[in-house]
Design an enzyme around this catalytic site. Structure first.
Site, PDB file in Angstrom:
ATOM      1  N   ARG A  14       0.857  -1.179   0.000  1.00  0.00           N
ATOM      2  CA  ARG A  14       0.000   0.000   0.000  1.00  0.00           C
ATOM      3  C   ARG A  14       0.896   1.232   0.000  1.00  0.00           C
ATOM      4  NH1 ARG A  14      -3.400  -2.869  -1.532  1.00  0.00           N
ATOM      5  NH2 ARG A  14      -5.401  -3.423  -0.579  1.00  0.00           N
ATOM      6  N   HIS A  35      -0.773   0.078  -9.795  1.00  0.00           N
ATOM      7  CA  HIS A  35      -1.503  -0.808  -8.872  1.00  0.00           C
ATOM      8  C   HIS A  35      -2.068  -2.026  -9.628  1.00  0.00           C
ATOM      9  CE1 HIS A  35      -3.675  -0.874  -4.750  1.00  0.00           C
ATOM     10  NE2 HIS A  35      -3.504  -2.114  -5.197  1.00  0.00           N
TER      11      HIS A  35
HETATM   12  P1  NDP Z   1      -1.483 -11.893   4.840  1.00  0.00           P
HETATM   13  O1  NDP Z   1      -2.411 -11.462   5.916  1.00  0.00           O
HETATM   14  O2  NDP Z   1      -1.572 -13.269   4.306  1.00  0.00           O
HETATM   15  O3  NDP Z   1       0.031 -11.688   5.338  1.00  0.00           O
HETATM   16  C1  NDP Z   1       0.430 -10.535   6.028  1.00  0.00           C
HETATM   17  C2  NDP Z   1       1.863 -10.706   6.484  1.00  0.00           C
HETATM   18  O4  NDP Z   1       2.310  -9.457   7.038  1.00  0.00           O
HETATM   19  C3  NDP Z   1       2.022 -11.762   7.572  1.00  0.00           C
HETATM   20  O5  NDP Z   1       3.222 -12.465   7.403  1.00  0.00           O
HETATM   21  C4  NDP Z   1       2.064 -10.917   8.834  1.00  0.00           C
HETATM   22  O6  NDP Z   1       2.804 -11.495   9.898  1.00  0.00           O
HETATM   23  C5  NDP Z   1       2.798  -9.698   8.344  1.00  0.00           C
HETATM   24  N1  NDP Z   1       2.543  -8.550   9.222  1.00  0.00           N
HETATM   25  C6  NDP Z   1       1.349  -7.984   9.528  1.00  0.00           C
HETATM   26  N2  NDP Z   1       1.516  -6.977  10.409  1.00  0.00           N
HETATM   27  C7  NDP Z   1       2.834  -6.941  10.682  1.00  0.00           C
HETATM   28  C8  NDP Z   1       3.625  -6.140  11.546  1.00  0.00           C
HETATM   29  N3  NDP Z   1       3.093  -5.190  12.309  1.00  0.00           N
HETATM   30  N4  NDP Z   1       4.949  -6.375  11.600  1.00  0.00           N
HETATM   31  C9  NDP Z   1       5.505  -7.348  10.854  1.00  0.00           C
HETATM   32  N5  NDP Z   1       4.819  -8.160  10.001  1.00  0.00           N
HETATM   33  C10 NDP Z   1       3.490  -7.941   9.928  1.00  0.00           C
HETATM   34  O7  NDP Z   1      -1.633 -10.806   3.658  1.00  0.00           O
HETATM   35  P2  NDP Z   1      -1.380 -11.041   2.091  1.00  0.00           P
HETATM   36  O8  NDP Z   1      -0.021 -11.606   1.942  1.00  0.00           O
HETATM   37  O9  NDP Z   1      -2.531 -11.723   1.467  1.00  0.00           O
HETATM   38  O10 NDP Z   1      -1.444  -9.534   1.558  1.00  0.00           O
HETATM   39  C11 NDP Z   1      -0.555  -8.546   2.065  1.00  0.00           C
HETATM   40  C12 NDP Z   1      -0.947  -7.196   1.505  1.00  0.00           C
HETATM   41  O11 NDP Z   1      -0.603  -7.109   0.130  1.00  0.00           O
HETATM   42  C13 NDP Z   1      -2.453  -6.904   1.508  1.00  0.00           C
HETATM   43  O12 NDP Z   1      -2.891  -6.500   2.783  1.00  0.00           O
HETATM   44  C14 NDP Z   1      -2.552  -5.799   0.482  1.00  0.00           C
HETATM   45  O13 NDP Z   1      -2.391  -4.537   1.119  1.00  0.00           O
HETATM   46  C15 NDP Z   1      -1.349  -6.043  -0.443  1.00  0.00           C
HETATM   47  N6  NDP Z   1      -1.819  -6.442  -1.768  1.00  0.00           N
HETATM   48  C16 NDP Z   1      -1.493  -5.646  -2.839  1.00  0.00           C
HETATM   49  C17 NDP Z   1      -1.915  -5.978  -4.104  1.00  0.00           C
HETATM   50  C18 NDP Z   1      -1.544  -5.166  -5.292  1.00  0.00           C
HETATM   51  O14 NDP Z   1      -2.029  -5.415  -6.403  1.00  0.00           O
HETATM   52  N7  NDP Z   1      -0.671  -4.186  -5.157  1.00  0.00           N
HETATM   53  C19 NDP Z   1      -2.756  -7.179  -4.339  1.00  0.00           C
HETATM   54  C20 NDP Z   1      -2.989  -7.973  -3.146  1.00  0.00           C
HETATM   55  C21 NDP Z   1      -2.538  -7.597  -1.911  1.00  0.00           C
HETATM   56  P3  NDP Z   1       2.360 -12.913  10.560  1.00  0.00           P
HETATM   57  O15 NDP Z   1       2.764 -13.948   9.534  1.00  0.00           O
HETATM   58  O16 NDP Z   1       3.180 -12.972  11.777  1.00  0.00           O
HETATM   59  O17 NDP Z   1       0.874 -12.831  10.777  1.00  0.00           O
END
Ligand code: NDP
Length: 403
Positions: A318, A366
């Site tokens: 994002r 995006h």
């Molecule tokens: P997931 O929920 O599967 O994974 C999120 C990851 O981020 C997890 O490993 C989580 O840790 C980690 N995380 C969350 N908060 C923190 C923090 N405070 N500190 C460290 N690590 C953190 O999400 P996705 O992989 O499905 O998607 C991630 C993001 O990608 C989406 O939220 C979206 O914003 C973006 N996205 C962008 C797209 C685009 O076209 N540009 C398309 C799709 C998604 P833990 O494993 O410990 O829970």
């Protein structure tokens, strides 16, 4: 009278759409079937989301694609202003979800399931019976704004291996674009210049490139797997420590020496306590984090200063993760070597943004991993049937964690 008028309008619209519904029915049925043939790019150990899906799947009774809503008067709100919104409407209807545009809702008080993006407090305030909101994408930051979603309402998101594969492929391209100086070759081509000095006949090889992936969920783990398979020296950073992870220093050395594919040996740094250590070992930093109060602005000037000189930043998560001004300053001062950006603090990126013309910035609008409509429709329809059947939903976001 007003209700009668609305009912008549809804009836007319339904009539007009009936042919479309029929035309899409076969296509969507076939498309929903594509989920099963997707390549499985999931890591060997499950992510939070995949584990949640599996657990919910085990609980599910015979919820089949053929089932229809319990009540014929059931209406599901579709709240979406995307350019392909009619495709969503048609495919959801064809999959058995009785989606309804806001203008056509007959009884707001009866709506239990809402599908969409960027819900407003005004719309949500009309649905006292709401039980769940389905996001049209993997991210749920648009629904997690403080106070927006009433307590007791689940937020479900899309978790799709095809989307993860799309993202992983885009990131692989972005890494190669920086690593192999493709923008310089592009400029040389535009000038009809045959320039073999760009890499001085000594490419920077994959095993020498330390890629650091922030976020090790559906997107991050699939990306790590692809980069690992291509021989890059990959590490990740997540919120929760992995019990199986070796201590970062040992794992780092092991990962550097190993050419094995898979993510089992990818060292996972965790939490703020290990963030600086993770960034300092990174030549190409990839952000695949959800946007939460904890991660907003995380790619700050201070964090960028921890990267080794000449490193690159890739952001496909994002725009609000990144301090764009700090990035431009670090690039201009030569501390950073490049950036590949898919997301921006303001979208569309305004024409006067300095990012557009920066020689070290590559931009995509995006599109790194757009939602696959048929796969997403299948999941949204599955959750609708679960809600009607009263069984746990899949891919429910953790409202306390914000993702
Ligand atoms: P997931 O929920 O599967 O994974 C999120 C990851 O981020 C997890 O490993 C989580 O840790 C980690 N995380 C969350 N908060 C923190 C923090 N405070 N500190 C460290 N690590 C953190 O999400 P996705 O992989 O499905 O998607 C991630 C993001 O990608 C989406 O939220 C979206 O914003 C973006 N996205 C962008 C797209 C685009 O076209 N540009 C398309 C799709 C998604 P833990 O494993 O410990 O829970």
């Amino acid at each position: 009278m007003a209700t009668l008028h609305l009912a008549a309008r809804a009836f007319l619209r339904r009539g007009l759409r009936q042919n479309l519904d029929h035309a899409f029915a076969e296509g969507a049925r076939a498309a929903c079937g594509t989920v099963g043939r997707l390549p499985d790019v999931r890591p060997a150990y499950g992510t939070r989301s995949f584990q949640a899906s599996a657990a919910a799947q085990a609980d599910a009774p015979n919820v089949t694609a053929q089932e229809r809503p319990a009540s014929s008067s059931e209406q599901v709100l579709l709240h979406c202003d995307w350019m392909n919104r009619q495709l969503w409407y048609d495919q959801l209807r064809a999959a058995g979800v009785p989606v309804t545009w806001p203008d056509d809702v007959l009884d707001w008080a009866a709506v239990r399931y809402a599908v969409g993006w960027n819900f407003t407090p005004a719309v949500l305030g009309k649905m006292p019976s709401l039980r769940a909101i389905a996001s049209l994408g993997a991210g749920v930051d648009h629904a997690m704004r403080p106070g927006l979603i009433p307590p007791g309402v689940d937020i479900v998101r899309i978790v799709d291996p095809l989307m993860a594969q799309r993202m992983a492929t885009w990131v692989l391209w972005a890494v190669i674009n920086f690593q192999r100086k493709m923008d310089l070759y592009g400029r040389a081509q535009a000038e009809r210049r045959w320039d073999k000095k760009i890499e001085n006949l000594k490419p920077w090889d994959n095993g020498e490139v330390r890629v650091g992936i922030m976020g090790f969920g559906a997107m991050g783990a699939a990306t790590a797997a692809l980069l690992r398979a291509a021989g890059y020296d990959v590490a990740a950073w997540a919120r929760t420590p992995r019990p199986a992870s070796p201590p970062p220093a040992a794992a780092d050395a092991a990962a550097g020496a190993s050419g094995a594919a898979g993510v089992e040996d990818v060292p996972v740094f965790a939490g703020r306590g290990q963030l600086r250590q993770f960034v300092e070992r990174t030549d190409v930093l990839v952000c695949l984090l959800p946007l939460t109060p904890e991660t907003q602005g995380i790619l700050s000037g201070e964090l960028l200063s921890w990267l080794p000189r000449g490193s690159a930043v890739i952001n496909a998560a994002r725009g609000r993760h990144l301090d764009e001004q700090a990035l431009v300053t670090a690039l201009d001062e030569g501390r950073l070597g490049g950036a590949v950006l898919d997301v921006f603090s303001t979208e569309p990126l305004p024409p006067d943004s300095p990012l557009w013309s920066h020689p070290r910035v590559r931009i995509t609008p995006h599109v790194s991993s757009i939602t696959d409509v048929p796969n997403a429709v299948a999941q949204i329809a599955d959750n609708y049937r679960r809600l009607v059947a009263g069984v746990p939903l899949i891919n429910v976001a953790d409202k306390a964690a914000g993702y």
